[in-house]
Motif scaffolding. Structure first.
Motif, mmCIF file in Angstrom:
data_model
loop_
_atom_site.group_PDB
_atom_site.id
_atom_site.type_symbol
_atom_site.label_atom_id
_atom_site.label_comp_id
_atom_site.label_asym_id
_atom_site.label_seq_id
_atom_site.Cartn_x
_atom_site.Cartn_y
_atom_site.Cartn_z
ATOM 1 N N THR A 4 0.839 -1.190 0.000
ATOM 2 C CA THR A 4 0.000 0.000 0.000
ATOM 3 C C THR A 4 0.877 1.244 0.000
ATOM 4 O OG1 THR A 4 -1.703 -1.171 1.260
ATOM 5 C CG2 THR A 4 -1.828 1.245 1.204
ATOM 6 N N PRO A 5 0.750 2.116 -1.001
ATOM 7 C CA PRO A 5 1.602 3.313 -1.062
ATOM 8 C C PRO A 5 1.460 4.197 0.170
ATOM 9 C CG PRO A 5 0.472 2.959 -3.155
ATOM 10 C CD PRO A 5 -0.140 2.004 -2.171
ATOM 11 N N SER A 6 2.568 4.856 0.506
ATOM 12 C CA SER A 6 2.609 5.853 1.586
ATOM 13 C C SER A 6 2.221 5.268 2.934
ATOM 14 C CB SER A 6 1.703 7.047 1.237
ATOM 15 O OG SER A 6 2.077 7.617 -0.005
ATOM 16 N N THR A 7 2.741 4.065 3.232
ATOM 17 C CA THR A 7 2.524 3.450 4.537
ATOM 18 C C THR A 7 3.866 3.037 5.126
ATOM 19 O OG1 THR A 7 2.200 1.269 3.516
ATOM 20 C CG2 THR A 7 0.225 2.583 3.965
ATOM 21 N N ASP A 25 6.821 3.996 -0.544
ATOM 22 C CA ASP A 25 6.697 5.347 -1.080
ATOM 23 C C ASP A 25 5.411 5.498 -1.895
ATOM 24 O OD1 ASP A 25 7.155 4.294 -3.633
ATOM 25 O OD2 ASP A 25 9.276 4.867 -3.666
ATOM 26 N N SER A 26 5.202 6.683 -2.449
ATOM 27 C CA SER A 26 3.955 6.974 -3.159
ATOM 28 C C SER A 26 3.798 6.156 -4.433
ATOM 29 C CB SER A 26 3.881 8.464 -3.496
ATOM 30 O OG SER A 26 4.988 8.851 -4.302
ATOM 31 N N ALA A 27 4.915 5.606 -4.960
ATOM 32 C CA ALA A 27 4.850 4.778 -6.161
ATOM 33 C C ALA A 27 4.629 3.307 -5.841
ATOM 34 C CB ALA A 27 6.134 4.941 -6.976
#
Length: 289
Positions: A4-7, A25-27
């Protein structure tokens, strides 16, 4: 495996520049941080001279050395292009200039670091690679991520006698402190930056310690309106208006006024002539060994 992005990821977590390690990261690229060698303690510098015709040795003062730190871990991406792009991010984060390394402990701490060894990356598969980055903190202290600041003007007195007087009289003069209380909750002394803004005549900053000792910084020149004098108690520099060294005009009495571990200092702003617009600002971070 899809993340899961941004965790965050369980385990060690740190940020090198803007790159978060121990997180997704966000990707959707997972950055595992599996090793943080050197964050626990820096080296020390000390010498021991053997005593002639006697037991033991003479010990020199002990100082902390620089702090080499090695970060190791694994990168997992959705594809080979995504993995390559992530590795390029790592090369940028571990640049040749100073950058900030933040370790997210219960009390987050940070150090200014610079790359000091070869950056190693190795493919495990088309989607997985390992990495090893060596950086060094020239200043071995680990600092709070919270920058503290305090500001005061020169001490002033209001009230007192007004003539003519009627007896009995009451003296009700009130003097503002002109002081900044600076506390350090860490385990090693920390060194503030003191900024004096003019106009002010021959300013003095006195560090008042709980044991009654005093350390003074005495500047022999006047500051005009708009002048800004920055005194760095770590680098021992005195800079006027961002560019001009004025170290030769500063007298350091009894040592530079640092903030001791687990203690506090009262910084007192003084001048022989009162001016209501003169200001002293202190900025500092708590520090750990």
């Amino acid at each position: 495996m899809a993340y899961t992005p941004s965790t965050d990821i369980d385990g060690l977590q740190a940020t090198l520049g803007t790159l978060r390690l121990g997180a997704v990261d966000s990707a959707g690229v997972a950055w595992f941080l599996q090793g943080l060698d050197g964050w626990d303690s820096p080296d020390i510098r000390a010498e021991f001279q053997e005593r002639e015709s006697d037991h033991g040795s003479w010990a020199s003062p002990v100082y902390l050395g620089s702090r080499p730190i090695t970060l190791t871990g694994t990168i997992e991406a959705q594809s080979r292009p995504a993995l390559q792009a992530a590795m390029e991010q790592l090369y940028v984060a571990a640049g040749l200039g100073d950058t900030t390394l933040t370790v997210w402990e219960d009390t987050p701490k940070q150090s200014a670091v610079r790359r000091s060894g070869k950056l190693l990356t190795q493919y495990v598969s088309d989607r997985v690679a390992t990495y090893s980055v060596m950086v060094t903190a020239a200043d071995p202290r680990r600092y709070s991520t919270t920058l503290q600041t305090g500001t005061t003007g020169l001490p002033s007195t209001t009230g007192g006698l007004t003539f003519p007087v009627t007896y009995p009289i009451t003296l009700s003069a009130t003097t503002s402190s002109g002081q900044i209380v600076a506390a350090n909750v860490g385990t090693v002394d920390t060194r503030p930056v003191l900024t004096i803004t003019g106009p002010v005549v021959a300013p003095t900053v006195a560090g008042l310690y709980p044991d009654g000792s005093v350390r003074q910084l005495i500047y022999s020149q006047d500051l005009q309106s708009g002048d800004v004098l920055v005194i760095n108690t770590d680098s021992h520099t005195v800079i006027l208006n961002g560019s001009v060294s004025r170290r030769r005009f500063l007298t350091v009495s009894a040592g530079w006024p640092t903030i001791p571990a687990g203690g506090s200092v009262n910084y007192q702003f003084q001048s022989g002539t009162y001016n209501g617009t003169a200001m002293l600002t202190a900025t500092w971070r708590s520090a750990w060994m």
